[in-house]
Design a protein around this motif. Sequence first.
Motif, PDB file in Angstrom:
ATOM      1  N   ASN A  91      30.779  38.496  39.452  1.00  0.00           N
ATOM      2  CA  ASN A  91      31.594  37.350  39.042  1.00  0.00           C
ATOM      3  C   ASN A  91      32.661  37.757  38.039  1.00  0.00           C
ATOM      4  O   ASN A  91      33.809  37.302  38.119  1.00  0.00           O
ATOM      5  CB  ASN A  91      30.720  36.235  38.481  1.00  0.00           C
ATOM      6  N   ILE A  92      32.304  38.605  37.095  1.00  0.00           N
ATOM      7  CA  ILE A  92      33.295  39.073  36.112  1.00  0.00           C
ATOM      8  C   ILE A  92      34.420  39.790  36.850  1.00  0.00           C
ATOM      9  O   ILE A  92      35.604  39.519  36.614  1.00  0.00           O
ATOM     10  CB  ILE A  92      32.642  39.990  35.070  1.00  0.00           C
ATOM     11  N   LYS A  93      34.066  40.675  37.766  1.00  0.00           N
ATOM     12  CA  LYS A  93      35.080  41.408  38.532  1.00  0.00           C
ATOM     13  C   LYS A  93      35.939  40.458  39.354  1.00  0.00           C
ATOM     14  O   LYS A  93      37.150  40.654  39.474  1.00  0.00           O
ATOM     15  CB  LYS A  93      34.405  42.442  39.438  1.00  0.00           C
ATOM     16  N   ARG A  94      35.337  39.407  39.898  1.00  0.00           N
ATOM     17  CA  ARG A  94      36.108  38.428  40.685  1.00  0.00           C
ATOM     18  C   ARG A  94      37.190  37.784  39.818  1.00  0.00           C
ATOM     19  O   ARG A  94      38.336  37.625  40.245  1.00  0.00           O
ATOM     20  CB  ARG A  94      35.168  37.372  41.256  1.00  0.00           C
ATOM     21  N   TRP A  95      36.841  37.436  38.578  1.00  0.00           N
ATOM     22  CA  TRP A  95      37.824  36.820  37.684  1.00  0.00           C
ATOM     23  C   TRP A  95      38.885  37.831  37.257  1.00  0.00           C
ATOM     24  O   TRP A  95      40.075  37.491  37.162  1.00  0.00           O
ATOM     25  CB  TRP A  95      37.138  36.193  36.474  1.00  0.00           C
ATOM     26  N   VAL A  96      38.481  39.063  37.004  1.00  0.00           N
ATOM     27  CA  VAL A  96      39.447  40.109  36.648  1.00  0.00           C
ATOM     28  C   VAL A  96      40.428  40.308  37.802  1.00  0.00           C
ATOM     29  O   VAL A  96      41.651  40.370  37.595  1.00  0.00           O
ATOM     30  CB  VAL A  96      38.727  41.426  36.284  1.00  0.00           C
ATOM     31  N   LYS A  97      39.922  40.377  39.008  1.00  0.00           N
ATOM     32  CA  LYS A  97      40.799  40.560  40.175  1.00  0.00           C
ATOM     33  C   LYS A  97      41.736  39.374  40.353  1.00  0.00           C
ATOM     34  O   LYS A  97      42.911  39.550  40.686  1.00  0.00           O
ATOM     35  CB  LYS A  97      39.961  40.781  41.432  1.00  0.00           C
ATOM     36  N   ALA A  98      41.238  38.164  40.121  1.00  0.00           N
ATOM     37  CA  ALA A  98      42.090  36.973  40.247  1.00  0.00           C
ATOM     38  C   ALA A  98      43.240  37.024  39.249  1.00  0.00           C
ATOM     39  O   ALA A  98      44.389  36.737  39.591  1.00  0.00           O
ATOM     40  CB  ALA A  98      41.263  35.705  40.047  1.00  0.00           C
ATOM     41  N   GLY A  99      42.939  37.383  38.013  1.00  0.00           N
ATOM     42  CA  GLY A  99      43.988  37.471  36.997  1.00  0.00           C
ATOM     43  C   GLY A  99      45.015  38.535  37.323  1.00  0.00           C
ATOM     44  O   GLY A  99      46.224  38.307  37.212  1.00  0.00           O
ATOM     45  N   PHE A 100      44.549  39.695  37.757  1.00  0.00           N
ATOM     46  CA  PHE A 100      45.481  40.786  38.057  1.00  0.00           C
ATOM     47  C   PHE A 100      46.281  40.502  39.329  1.00  0.00           C
ATOM     48  O   PHE A 100      47.455  40.832  39.411  1.00  0.00           O
ATOM     49  CB  PHE A 100      44.733  42.114  38.192  1.00  0.00           C
ATOM     50  N   ARG A 101      45.663  39.869  40.284  1.00  0.00           N
ATOM     51  CA  ARG A 101      46.352  39.563  41.542  1.00  0.00           C
ATOM     52  C   ARG A 101      47.523  38.609  41.309  1.00  0.00           C
ATOM     53  O   ARG A 101      48.596  38.766  41.870  1.00  0.00           O
ATOM     54  CB  ARG A 101      45.362  38.967  42.553  1.00  0.00           C
ATOM     55  N   THR A 102      47.334  37.622  40.430  1.00  0.00           N
ATOM     56  CA  THR A 102      48.336  36.568  40.267  1.00  0.00           C
ATOM     57  C   THR A 102      49.235  36.725  39.046  1.00  0.00           C
ATOM     58  O   THR A 102      50.330  36.175  39.043  1.00  0.00           O
ATOM     59  CB  THR A 102      47.644  35.200  40.148  1.00  0.00           C
ATOM     60  N   ALA A 103      48.755  37.399  38.018  1.00  0.00           N
ATOM     61  CA  ALA A 103      49.451  37.478  36.722  1.00  0.00           C
ATOM     62  C   ALA A 103      49.703  36.080  36.157  1.00  0.00           C
ATOM     63  O   ALA A 103      50.603  35.875  35.356  1.00  0.00           O
ATOM     64  CB  ALA A 103      50.764  38.243  36.836  1.00  0.00           C
ATOM     65  N   ASP A 104      48.876  35.125  36.557  1.00  0.00           N
ATOM     66  CA  ASP A 104      49.065  33.731  36.169  1.00  0.00           C
ATOM     67  C   ASP A 104      47.823  33.221  35.449  1.00  0.00           C
ATOM     68  O   ASP A 104      46.736  33.170  36.036  1.00  0.00           O
ATOM     69  CB  ASP A 104      49.316  32.894  37.424  1.00  0.00           C
ATOM     70  N   PRO A 105      47.955  32.832  34.178  1.00  0.00           N
ATOM     71  CA  PRO A 105      46.798  32.308  33.456  1.00  0.00           C
ATOM     72  C   PRO A 105      46.136  31.110  34.150  1.00  0.00           C
ATOM     73  O   PRO A 105      44.946  30.871  33.965  1.00  0.00           O
ATOM     74  CB  PRO A 105      47.367  31.904  32.102  1.00  0.00           C
ATOM     75  N   ALA A 106      46.893  30.384  34.942  1.00  0.00           N
ATOM     76  CA  ALA A 106      46.316  29.236  35.648  1.00  0.00           C
ATOM     77  C   ALA A 106      45.218  29.660  36.625  1.00  0.00           C
ATOM     78  O   ALA A 106      44.350  28.858  36.964  1.00  0.00           O
ATOM     79  CB  ALA A 106      47.411  28.471  36.395  1.00  0.00           C
ATOM     80  N   SER A 107      45.237  30.911  37.044  1.00  0.00           N
ATOM     81  CA  SER A 107      44.197  31.384  37.973  1.00  0.00           C
ATOM     82  C   SER A 107      42.896  31.692  37.235  1.00  0.00           C
ATOM     83  O   SER A 107      41.916  32.099  37.864  1.00  0.00           O
ATOM     84  CB  SER A 107      44.690  32.618  38.726  1.00  0.00           C
ATOM     85  N   CYS A 108      42.873  31.473  35.943  1.00  0.00           N
ATOM     86  CA  CYS A 108      41.712  31.812  35.104  1.00  0.00           C
ATOM     87  C   CYS A 108      40.918  30.584  34.673  1.00  0.00           C
ATOM     88  O   CYS A 108      40.210  30.617  33.666  1.00  0.00           O
ATOM     89  CB  CYS A 108      42.183  32.591  33.882  1.00  0.00           C
TER      90      CYS A 108
END
Length: 162
Positions: free
Chosen positions: A134-151
Amino acid sequence: MTRLPKNYCGSEDGETIQSSTVWYCDWDRTLSFKIGDYWLLGPITGLDLFNTTAVMYGYHVQKQAGLYDAAEDLRAGSKAEHLEQGRRMYQQVECLGAAFMKSVWPLPDKTARDWKRVESSFYRDSTEFGKAANIKRWVKAGFRTADPASCNTWAAPSSKVS
């Protein structure tokens, strides 16, 4: 610093057993890095430290946005709920750090392979911080989008922050 000040951010003596660690103090909105052998002589790279700084700055972003204080004010009905709220906060800062990293990527002399190593390292299943997946999923989401809204871990189902 090599030693945290006495009473730093409410701690008894300002010390921990860790040789290297970082804190965010919401009282005065500071980051403090205790630099010890693990960071100086261990497997940690400059990119790891830059990412650690970005992640810890995520706590400041939460503080500025009101999320930090709102989370502190939440009342949990059980120990399990309290732990889940903490995981939501932690996984959000991991995501915010990765979003920042992507916003400044590429970095000189760093490759996608370097980031993949950072992205997939250091995470272990933990009751306090959550499952590594789950932590990695959130890290990947943040890096993929560069958008804080994805967090937005607070809108995610419990299974995504367990």
